[in-house]
Design a protein around this motif. Sequence first.
Motif, PDB file in Angstrom:
ATOM      1  N   ASP A  21       0.830  -1.203   0.000  1.00  0.00           N
ATOM      2  CA  ASP A  21       0.000   0.000   0.000  1.00  0.00           C
ATOM      3  C   ASP A  21       0.868   1.257   0.000  1.00  0.00           C
ATOM      4  O   ASP A  21       2.097   1.186  -0.048  1.00  0.00           O
ATOM      5  N   ALA A  22       0.227   2.404   0.047  1.00  0.00           N
ATOM      6  CA  ALA A  22       0.916   3.689  -0.027  1.00  0.00           C
ATOM      7  C   ALA A  22       1.897   3.906   1.133  1.00  0.00           C
ATOM      8  O   ALA A  22       2.815   4.714   1.026  1.00  0.00           O
ATOM      9  N   ASP A  23       1.720   3.179   2.226  1.00  0.00           N
ATOM     10  CA  ASP A  23       2.603   3.305   3.382  1.00  0.00           C
ATOM     11  C   ASP A  23       3.633   2.193   3.459  1.00  0.00           C
ATOM     12  O   ASP A  23       4.347   2.065   4.463  1.00  0.00           O
ATOM     13  N   PRO A  82       4.590   2.985  -4.261  1.00  0.00           N
ATOM     14  CA  PRO A  82       3.946   3.400  -3.013  1.00  0.00           C
ATOM     15  C   PRO A  82       4.141   4.889  -2.710  1.00  0.00           C
ATOM     16  O   PRO A  82       3.215   5.548  -2.233  1.00  0.00           O
ATOM     17  N   ALA A  83       5.311   5.435  -3.022  1.00  0.00           N
ATOM     18  CA  ALA A  83       5.553   6.861  -2.758  1.00  0.00           C
ATOM     19  C   ALA A  83       4.609   7.742  -3.573  1.00  0.00           C
ATOM     20  O   ALA A  83       4.059   8.725  -3.067  1.00  0.00           O
ATOM     21  N   ALA A  86       1.149   7.492  -2.081  1.00  0.00           N
ATOM     22  CA  ALA A  86       1.040   8.292  -0.860  1.00  0.00           C
ATOM     23  C   ALA A  86       0.835   9.767  -1.207  1.00  0.00           C
ATOM     24  O   ALA A  86       0.005  10.454  -0.595  1.00  0.00           O
ATOM     25  N   GLU A  87       1.565  10.252  -2.204  1.00  0.00           N
ATOM     26  CA  GLU A  87       1.407  11.643  -2.636  1.00  0.00           C
ATOM     27  C   GLU A  87      -0.007  11.879  -3.182  1.00  0.00           C
ATOM     28  O   GLU A  87      -0.656  12.879  -2.864  1.00  0.00           O
ATOM     29  N   ARG A  89      -2.739  10.102  -2.508  1.00  0.00           N
ATOM     30  CA  ARG A  89      -3.672  10.014  -1.374  1.00  0.00           C
ATOM     31  C   ARG A  89      -3.699  11.323  -0.589  1.00  0.00           C
ATOM     32  O   ARG A  89      -4.762  11.860  -0.284  1.00  0.00           O
ATOM     33  N   ASP A  90      -2.513  11.832  -0.278  1.00  0.00           N
ATOM     34  CA  ASP A  90      -2.428  13.038   0.544  1.00  0.00           C
ATOM     35  C   ASP A  90      -2.924  14.280  -0.205  1.00  0.00           C
ATOM     36  O   ASP A  90      -3.609  15.124   0.368  1.00  0.00           O
ATOM     37  N   SER A 100      -0.039  -0.797  -4.841  1.00  0.00           N
ATOM     38  CA  SER A 100       0.936  -0.723  -5.922  1.00  0.00           C
ATOM     39  C   SER A 100       1.129  -2.091  -6.574  1.00  0.00           C
ATOM     40  O   SER A 100       1.444  -3.065  -5.895  1.00  0.00           O
TER      41      SER A 100
END
Length: 162
Positions: A21-23, A82-83, A86-87, A89-90, A100
């Motif tokens: 996942d994103a984390d 994932p990075a 995360a970007e 998502r945020d 991913s």
Amino acid sequence: MTETKTRLEPGDTAPDFTLTDADGNAVSLSEVLASAGKSVVLYFYPAAMTPGCTTEACDFRDNLREFDAAGISVVGISPDSPAKLAEFRDTEGLTFPLLSDPEKTTMAAYGAFGEKNNYGKVVQGVIRSTLVIATDGTVEKAFYNVKATGHVDRIKRELELG
């Protein structure tokens, strides 16, 4: 990555997978189904932070309360790192998991990667697709070659939500 002709249909067993996942956490379909005790909407999209994919993700975000109330989790899957997830998502305030699949193996298993027509040219790529997976791990609904705009409303109609 080779082309796949696999298209899942209602009643088929959904292939299990484990993706990051994103984390950076490992997430598997079987764990999501077991832990939540909910059906899952898996939607496959080509690339985070592109106009169509942002529209689709924000549509899911804006309708998440209705899916939750109906006992349905939403999970997005793309080949992004994932990075980047995360970007995405945020930046967009997304509150559901983004996974991913850089090797596109899960996408291929679900029929969401292969030949597609892109501006009149046949190319290999992610086929925007959404599958609803029942709590028993079978495919309840399968939508392929969907349009980003209006797709969430179509799913809600098909599932008789709201």
